[in-house]
Design a protein around this motif. Structure first.
Motif, mmCIF file in Angstrom:
data_model
loop_
_atom_site.group_PDB
_atom_site.id
_atom_site.type_symbol
_atom_site.label_atom_id
_atom_site.label_comp_id
_atom_site.label_asym_id
_atom_site.label_seq_id
_atom_site.Cartn_x
_atom_site.Cartn_y
_atom_site.Cartn_z
ATOM 1 N N ASP A 175 -103.358 32.654 -34.744
ATOM 2 C CA ASP A 175 -104.156 31.854 -33.802
ATOM 3 C C ASP A 175 -103.570 30.460 -33.634
ATOM 4 N N GLN A 176 -103.085 29.877 -34.724
ATOM 5 C CA GLN A 176 -102.505 28.536 -34.636
ATOM 6 C C GLN A 176 -101.228 28.551 -33.812
ATOM 7 N N LEU A 177 -100.409 29.587 -33.990
ATOM 8 C CA LEU A 177 -99.188 29.706 -33.195
ATOM 9 C C LEU A 177 -99.531 29.865 -31.713
ATOM 10 N N LYS A 178 -100.551 30.667 -31.415
ATOM 11 C CA LYS A 178 -100.950 30.865 -30.018
ATOM 12 C C LYS A 178 -101.450 29.566 -29.404
ATOM 13 N N SER A 179 -102.252 28.817 -30.168
ATOM 14 C CA SER A 179 -102.765 27.541 -29.666
ATOM 15 C C SER A 179 -101.624 26.566 -29.395
ATOM 16 N N THR A 180 -100.674 26.513 -30.328
ATOM 17 C CA THR A 180 -99.519 25.617 -30.150
ATOM 18 C C THR A 180 -98.682 26.044 -28.960
ATOM 19 N N LEU A 181 -98.487 27.355 -28.822
ATOM 20 C CA LEU A 181 -97.706 27.870 -27.702
ATOM 21 C C LEU A 181 -98.367 27.530 -26.368
ATOM 22 N N SER A 182 -99.695 27.606 -26.324
ATOM 23 C CA SER A 182 -100.416 27.253 -25.102
ATOM 24 C C SER A 182 -100.222 25.780 -24.763
ATOM 25 N N ASP A 183 -100.280 24.922 -25.777
ATOM 26 C CA ASP A 183 -100.090 23.486 -25.561
ATOM 27 C C ASP A 183 -98.676 23.193 -25.066
ATOM 28 N N VAL A 184 -97.699 23.849 -25.681
ATOM 29 C CA VAL A 184 -96.302 23.645 -25.270
ATOM 30 C C VAL A 184 -96.090 24.144 -23.841
ATOM 31 N N GLY A 185 -96.700 25.276 -23.503
ATOM 32 C CA GLY A 185 -96.571 25.799 -22.151
ATOM 33 C C GLY A 185 -97.144 24.847 -21.112
ATOM 34 N N ALA A 186 -98.280 24.218 -21.446
ATOM 35 C CA ALA A 186 -98.878 23.249 -20.523
ATOM 36 C C ALA A 186 -97.956 22.054 -20.321
ATOM 37 N N ARG A 187 -97.372 21.574 -21.403
ATOM 38 C CA ARG A 187 -96.435 20.443 -21.294
ATOM 39 C C ARG A 187 -95.203 20.838 -20.486
ATOM 40 N N TYR A 188 -94.716 22.044 -20.740
ATOM 41 C CA TYR A 188 -93.533 22.538 -20.027
ATOM 42 C C TYR A 188 -93.795 22.565 -18.516
ATOM 43 N N ASN A 189 -94.968 23.065 -18.133
ATOM 44 C CA ASN A 189 -95.310 23.118 -16.707
ATOM 45 C C ASN A 189 -95.391 21.718 -16.115
#
Length: 323
Positions: free
Chosen positions: A247-261
């Motif tokens: 879950d922590q990896l998924k949350s971090t990945l979501s945050d990184v994806g938002a920044r990437y966009n």
């Protein structure tokens, strides 16, 4: 009774030469513009145009910098994004192996030994992922100057504080790093004496560190140990910790994806603005080539006509015959 001003050969010659010189100067200006492609060569050519051009040049430099920063941010965040995605795939494999071990009742068996061996290999791969680099710097190490964010055992050795920011637009900055504990869980640090401490520097007993494996690699160690010993209770606890780590990896990945966009959008905005400003600068500085060529031809024709007229007006004098 008014008298007309006296016109002499000398005055005619002086005025004629001055007119020819002015015409020749205009011809030279047109020729310089065509050869250089610029209509602004010095501030005196157009004071207001020079001020505007300087302002536009400053904006061009700024947008080029924003675009370059965005490229760097896209590279860093893209590396983090790919690494976290690959890590999640391995975590799912870890979960499947743990469920299979629990289904066997947690008993020690050759199958569990094989699963434990596979988990050890997966842990090694995840440690390699945690040390992924961009431009030879670990992306999960914060601002560390070292070559790795985690040691071979999975202990975090990167920086705990600080953020790496990139300016991607006017008054717009984005964080382009992810520290290891944010992605792989809170970790116990090793101080200068080799003792385990928490993020506040407080000593952590080995028993507490093993009993509270909040970090992904510690979780894997506990699951591997439980598989080898056949500890059914520890396997169930390990499964819960694996889900938390996932879950922590998924949350971090979501945050990184938002920044990437956001970075990609700002990069496109900077490039669009750069194109617009460059076009405005070209309108001010660059010469209209067809117009300049016509102007040069007109000045050349005018100069040739002036030479022909001068030859008729200024007749040879007695001095010319005596030379």
């Amino acid at each position: 009774m008014s008298s007309s001003p006296r016109v002499t050969q000398s005055s005619i010659r002086t005025r004629t030469m001055a007119s020819l010189q002015r015409n020749l100067s205009k011809t030279q200006v047109a020729q310089d513009q065509i050869s250089s492609g610029k209509q602004l060569k010095r501030p005196s050519d157009s004071p207001t145009g020079t001020v505007t051009a300087l302002q536009l040049r400053g904006e061009v430099r700024a947008n080029k910098k924003y675009s370059a920063n965005a490229d760097d941010a896209v590279g860093r965040l893209g590396t983090v994004q790919d690494t976290l995605g690959n890590s999640l795939e391995l975590i799912n494999k870890v979960r499947d192996l743990t469920l299979a071990a629990i289904s066997d009742g947690g008993t020690t068996s050759d199958a569990n030994a094989a699963r434990a061996a596979e988990l050890e290999q997966i842990k090694g791969t995840l440690v390699q992922f945690s040390n992924s680099k961009y431009l030879d710097r670990p992306v999960f190490g914060g601002s560390t100057p070292d070559a790795a964010a985690y040691d071979s055992n999975g202990a975090y050795i990167g920086e705990e504080a600080g953020e790496t920011l990139r300016a991607i637009g006017p008054n717009a900055k984005v964080r382009v790093d992810i520290r290891g504990p944010e992605a792989f869980g809170n970790d116990y640090l090793v101080d200068a004496s080799g003792n385990y401490v928490d993020a506040s520097g407080n000593a952590v007993a080995d028993a507490d560190r093993v009993a509270n494996p909040t970090q992904l690699f510690h979780v894997l160690d506990s699951v591997i140990s439980a598989m080898k010993t056949g500890d059914y209770t520890a396997l169930n606890t390990g499964l819960q910790n694996i889900d938390k780590a996932s879950d922590q990896l998924k949350s971090t990945l979501s945050d990184v994806g938002a920044r990437y966009n956001r970075v990609t959008q700002m990069k496109q905005s900077a490039e669009d603005r750069l194109m617009s400003v460059s076009s405005q600068l070209s309108d001010i500085e660059d010469v209209d080539l067809p117009k300049a060529i016509m102007e040069l031809q007109l000045q050349q024709t005018s100069y040739q006509a002036a030479l022909a007229a001068t030859a008729k007006v200024i007749q040879p004098s007695l001095i010319d015959f005596l030379r």
